[in-house]
Write a protein that holds these residues in place. Structure first.
Motif, PDB file in Angstrom:
ATOM      1  N   ARG A 362       1.610  -5.379   2.540  1.00  0.00           N
ATOM      2  CA  ARG A 362       1.143  -4.508   1.440  1.00  0.00           C
ATOM      3  C   ARG A 362      -0.124  -3.753   1.824  1.00  0.00           C
ATOM      4  O   ARG A 362      -0.602  -2.928   1.064  1.00  0.00           O
ATOM      5  CB  ARG A 362       0.910  -5.354   0.183  1.00  0.00           C
ATOM      6  CG  ARG A 362       2.206  -5.995  -0.339  1.00  0.00           C
ATOM      7  CD  ARG A 362       1.910  -7.089  -1.333  1.00  0.00           C
ATOM      8  NE  ARG A 362       1.083  -8.140  -0.710  1.00  0.00           N
ATOM      9  CZ  ARG A 362       0.555  -9.169  -1.373  1.00  0.00           C
ATOM     10  NH1 ARG A 362       0.763  -9.291  -2.673  1.00  0.00           N
ATOM     11  NH2 ARG A 362      -0.187 -10.068  -0.749  1.00  0.00           N
ATOM     12  N   VAL A 378      -0.220  -0.782  -0.775  1.00  0.00           N
ATOM     13  CA  VAL A 378       1.048  -0.142  -1.166  1.00  0.00           C
ATOM     14  C   VAL A 378       2.081  -1.216  -1.488  1.00  0.00           C
ATOM     15  O   VAL A 378       1.905  -2.390  -1.144  1.00  0.00           O
ATOM     16  CB  VAL A 378       1.575   0.755  -0.017  1.00  0.00           C
ATOM     17  CG1 VAL A 378       0.666   1.944   0.200  1.00  0.00           C
ATOM     18  CG2 VAL A 378       1.752  -0.042   1.278  1.00  0.00           C
ATOM     19  N   LYS A 379       3.167  -0.798  -2.125  1.00  0.00           N
ATOM     20  CA  LYS A 379       4.302  -1.691  -2.310  1.00  0.00           C
ATOM     21  C   LYS A 379       4.882  -1.958  -0.922  1.00  0.00           C
ATOM     22  O   LYS A 379       5.095  -1.012  -0.145  1.00  0.00           O
ATOM     23  CB  LYS A 379       5.367  -1.036  -3.205  1.00  0.00           C
ATOM     24  CG  LYS A 379       4.838  -0.607  -4.567  1.00  0.00           C
ATOM     25  CD  LYS A 379       5.022  -1.707  -5.587  1.00  0.00           C
ATOM     26  CE  LYS A 379       4.184  -1.642  -6.787  1.00  0.00           C
ATOM     27  NZ  LYS A 379       4.157  -0.829  -7.848  1.00  0.00           N
ATOM     28  N   GLU A 384       4.152   3.766  -1.362  1.00  0.00           N
ATOM     29  CA  GLU A 384       3.882   3.878  -2.806  1.00  0.00           C
ATOM     30  C   GLU A 384       2.611   3.097  -3.157  1.00  0.00           C
ATOM     31  O   GLU A 384       2.524   1.890  -2.918  1.00  0.00           O
ATOM     32  CB  GLU A 384       5.080   3.325  -3.599  1.00  0.00           C
ATOM     33  CG  GLU A 384       4.973   3.569  -5.087  1.00  0.00           C
ATOM     34  CD  GLU A 384       6.056   2.793  -5.862  1.00  0.00           C
ATOM     35  OE1 GLU A 384       5.804   2.463  -7.035  1.00  0.00           O
ATOM     36  OE2 GLU A 384       7.127   2.519  -5.287  1.00  0.00           O
ATOM     37  N   ASP A 386      -0.321   0.880  -4.748  1.00  0.00           N
ATOM     38  CA  ASP A 386      -0.284  -0.289  -5.623  1.00  0.00           C
ATOM     39  C   ASP A 386      -1.670  -0.556  -6.233  1.00  0.00           C
ATOM     40  O   ASP A 386      -2.397  -1.442  -5.791  1.00  0.00           O
ATOM     41  CB  ASP A 386       0.228  -1.522  -4.868  1.00  0.00           C
ATOM     42  CG  ASP A 386       0.613  -2.648  -5.814  1.00  0.00           C
ATOM     43  OD1 ASP A 386       0.172  -2.614  -6.992  1.00  0.00           O
ATOM     44  OD2 ASP A 386       1.352  -3.554  -5.392  1.00  0.00           O
ATOM     45  N   ASP A 388      -2.344  -1.888  -9.088  1.00  0.00           N
ATOM     46  CA  ASP A 388      -2.435  -3.176  -9.786  1.00  0.00           C
ATOM     47  C   ASP A 388      -2.845  -4.284  -8.817  1.00  0.00           C
ATOM     48  O   ASP A 388      -3.709  -5.101  -9.127  1.00  0.00           O
ATOM     49  CB  ASP A 388      -1.093  -3.523 -10.444  1.00  0.00           C
ATOM     50  CG  ASP A 388      -0.744  -2.537 -11.554  1.00  0.00           C
ATOM     51  OD1 ASP A 388      -1.692  -1.933 -12.114  1.00  0.00           O
ATOM     52  OD2 ASP A 388       0.452  -2.355 -11.839  1.00  0.00           O
ATOM     53  N   LEU A 389      -2.225  -4.297  -7.642  1.00  0.00           N
ATOM     54  CA  LEU A 389      -2.603  -5.290  -6.623  1.00  0.00           C
ATOM     55  C   LEU A 389      -4.071  -5.096  -6.238  1.00  0.00           C
ATOM     56  O   LEU A 389      -4.818  -6.066  -6.085  1.00  0.00           O
ATOM     57  CB  LEU A 389      -1.706  -5.143  -5.383  1.00  0.00           C
ATOM     58  CG  LEU A 389      -2.076  -6.034  -4.204  1.00  0.00           C
ATOM     59  CD1 LEU A 389      -1.894  -7.515  -4.544  1.00  0.00           C
ATOM     60  CD2 LEU A 389      -1.253  -5.675  -2.954  1.00  0.00           C
ATOM     61  N   THR A 390      -4.475  -3.844  -6.118  1.00  0.00           N
ATOM     62  CA  THR A 390      -5.850  -3.547  -5.730  1.00  0.00           C
ATOM     63  C   THR A 390      -6.825  -4.122  -6.747  1.00  0.00           C
ATOM     64  O   THR A 390      -7.804  -4.778  -6.390  1.00  0.00           O
ATOM     65  CB  THR A 390      -6.036  -2.016  -5.617  1.00  0.00           C
ATOM     66  OG1 THR A 390      -4.972  -1.499  -4.824  1.00  0.00           O
ATOM     67  CG2 THR A 390      -7.373  -1.669  -4.998  1.00  0.00           C
ATOM     68  N   ASN A 412      -5.896   2.692  -5.218  1.00  0.00           N
ATOM     69  CA  ASN A 412      -5.250   1.626  -4.448  1.00  0.00           C
ATOM     70  C   ASN A 412      -5.970   1.338  -3.137  1.00  0.00           C
ATOM     71  O   ASN A 412      -5.355   0.893  -2.175  1.00  0.00           O
ATOM     72  CB  ASN A 412      -3.793   2.020  -4.150  1.00  0.00           C
ATOM     73  CG  ASN A 412      -3.703   3.206  -3.199  1.00  0.00           C
ATOM     74  OD1 ASN A 412      -4.576   4.082  -3.217  1.00  0.00           O
ATOM     75  ND2 ASN A 412      -2.683   3.239  -2.374  1.00  0.00           N
TER      76      ASN A 412
END
Ligand code: PLP
Length: 441
Positions: A362, A378-379, A384, A386, A388-390, A412
């Protein structure tokens, strides 16, 4: 408060974060401070030094943000403390435009000596990065008798009216705050992770084509660019991109302005990011790392451009305040005597090697230079973004007592800007914590 003893260089959590005193202060902040002024962490600082911020509950946090690339020499660095203390006892303000003082002149001389290029230079001092960027544009417009300003995708140049127009990202910087200043045009950047690895010269040709077709060189006063973008996502342009733009500006009588507010003063493993490719800007804008946290900013550049505005056309009440000038001179001495340019390279090497070794699919890109490093998340297996993960990784790091910042147009990017005074063992500990967080996220 500080009793002058050095701060133990360790991470130490004695409460949950935020602790009770921070929670209480946050409550007061929310009823006293305009809510538009946000905070990354709801944790109030009491002391800071080296690689550590100590909060009001006695927690010691590892600082990977340097107050946004400001305290590169460390917080309350000894030379800065001594120089500012001596100055505050001598005088705090006269206004350089009323009765001048030598600290301002010495900072100007130092910047003229240290910034890229051996041509004759002049410097003017201001209070903030945004104010200095605005002044660089004023100077370029007077000198060229043209009005257009070209900036780039993902750019960040500040929050004042002109610099909001120059900044790319709507939320949170621009939304609802228009109308924005006129005569600002945007060109495509070199963004290797997202432009298919376009060579620097090709990316420059693409930008120049947009500029020539949509603005016209004859209408253009300045091209303003961050040599490595900061808030936009620590985007390092492909080699050759900046030199090609400089050459085009030179051929067309356009002022090339490097916004080194975030990249300056040893941060990138060169004194200035332009030095990496031998780029010589006509004007260079500096702030953040210049004065160890005291408010100071500068425009430095070719004497014939800098001297174009009429007497009284540049300045401000506080620009080049004596305390800030004393701090800047101490910062420069610290960078030189403590070899902080080398230190930034060492920190950068550690960051990049460890982040790559996370082996997380990711992490789409590990990039940066010197102690200005980021990961774009990224996903897995795509490009793409990400965000939310960040956010989740940043929050988890904050809870563990590691101060990290995010950035990027897509929200991200996790960015790392440790003080160059960061001891190796603390940097290693912060990276181990992050590795663990990535494993669990
Ligand atoms: C922070 C920043 C600015 C604005 O500086 P302020 O002191 O916040 O006004 C301008 N340009 C760049 C590249 C920055 O990182």
């Amino acid at each position: 408060m500080s009793d002058g003893t050095p701060i133990a260089q360790q991470r130490r959590l004695v409460t949950q974060l935020p602790g009770p005193r921070s929670i209480e202060l946050m409550r007061r902040k929310n009823s006293a401070v305009a809510s538009g002024v946000g905070t990354t962490m709801p944790v109030f600082a009491e002391r800071a030094g080296g690689g550590v911020v100590v909060d009001v509950d006695g927690n010691s946090l590892i600082d990977l943000g340097s107050g946004i690339a400001v305290t590169s020499v460390g917080n309350s660095a000894p030379r800065v403390v001594d120089a500012v203390s001596a100055q505050v006892r001598a005088f705090t303000h006269t206004c350089f435009m009323v009765t001048p003082y030598d600290g301002y002149v010495r900072v100007a001389e130092a910047l003229n000596r240290l910034t890229p290029g051996s041509h004759e230079k002049r410097t003017a001092l201001f209070n903030s990065g945004a104010e200095a960027v605005e002044n660089a544009v004023k100077i370029a417009r007077v000198a060229t008798k043209r009005q257009g300003v070209v900036v780039f995708d993902h750019a960040y140049h500040g929050r004042t009216n002109l610099t909001m127009a120059m900044t790319a990202k709507n939320m949170p910087y621009k939304h609802g705050f228009g109308p924005f200043a006129a005569e600002v045009y945007r060109a495509p950047l070199s963004y290797p992770f997202r432009d298919g690895g376009l060579a620097g010269e090709e990316a420059a040709a693409r930008a120049i084509d947009v500029i020539e077709k949509q603005v016209g060189a004859a209408n253009l006063a300045a091209v303003v660019i961050e040599p490595i973008q900061g808030e936009g996502g620590f985007i390092v342009p492909a080699d050759g991109f900046l030199p090609a733009l400089v050459q085009w500006c030179k051929d067309n009588g356009v002022v090339f302005v490097a916004d080194e507010v975030q990249t300056g003063f040893a941060r990138t493993g060169d004194l200035f990011a332009c030095d990496h490719e031998g780029v010589v800007p006509d004007l260079i804008v500096t702030a953040k790392g210049i004065a160890g946290g005291l408010p100071l900013a500068a425009v430095t550049g070719r004497a014939e451009l800098m001297d174009a505005p009429h007497v009284g056309g540049l300045g401000g009440t506080y620009g080049g305040n004596p305390l800030a000038c004393a701090a800047a001179l101490a910062v420069i001495e610290t960078i030189e005597t403590e070899h902080l340019v080398d230190r930034a390279r060492h920190i950068g090497k550690t960051l990049v090697e460890r982040l790559q070794a996370f082996g997380d699919d990711r992490i789409g890109d590990v990039r940066g230079r010197g102690a200005m490093v980021a990961v774009e998340l990224v996903k897995a297996g795509t490009t793409e973004p990400d965000p939310d993960l960040t956010k989740a990784v940043a929050s988890a790091a904050h809870a563990e007592g590691v101060v990290v910042l995010t950035c990027g147009t897509y929200g991200n990017v996790l960015r790392f800007l440790p003080p160059l005074a960061m001891p190796d063992h603390l940097l290693a500990e912060a990276l181990t914590i992050l590795e663990d967080i990535f494993r669990k996220s």
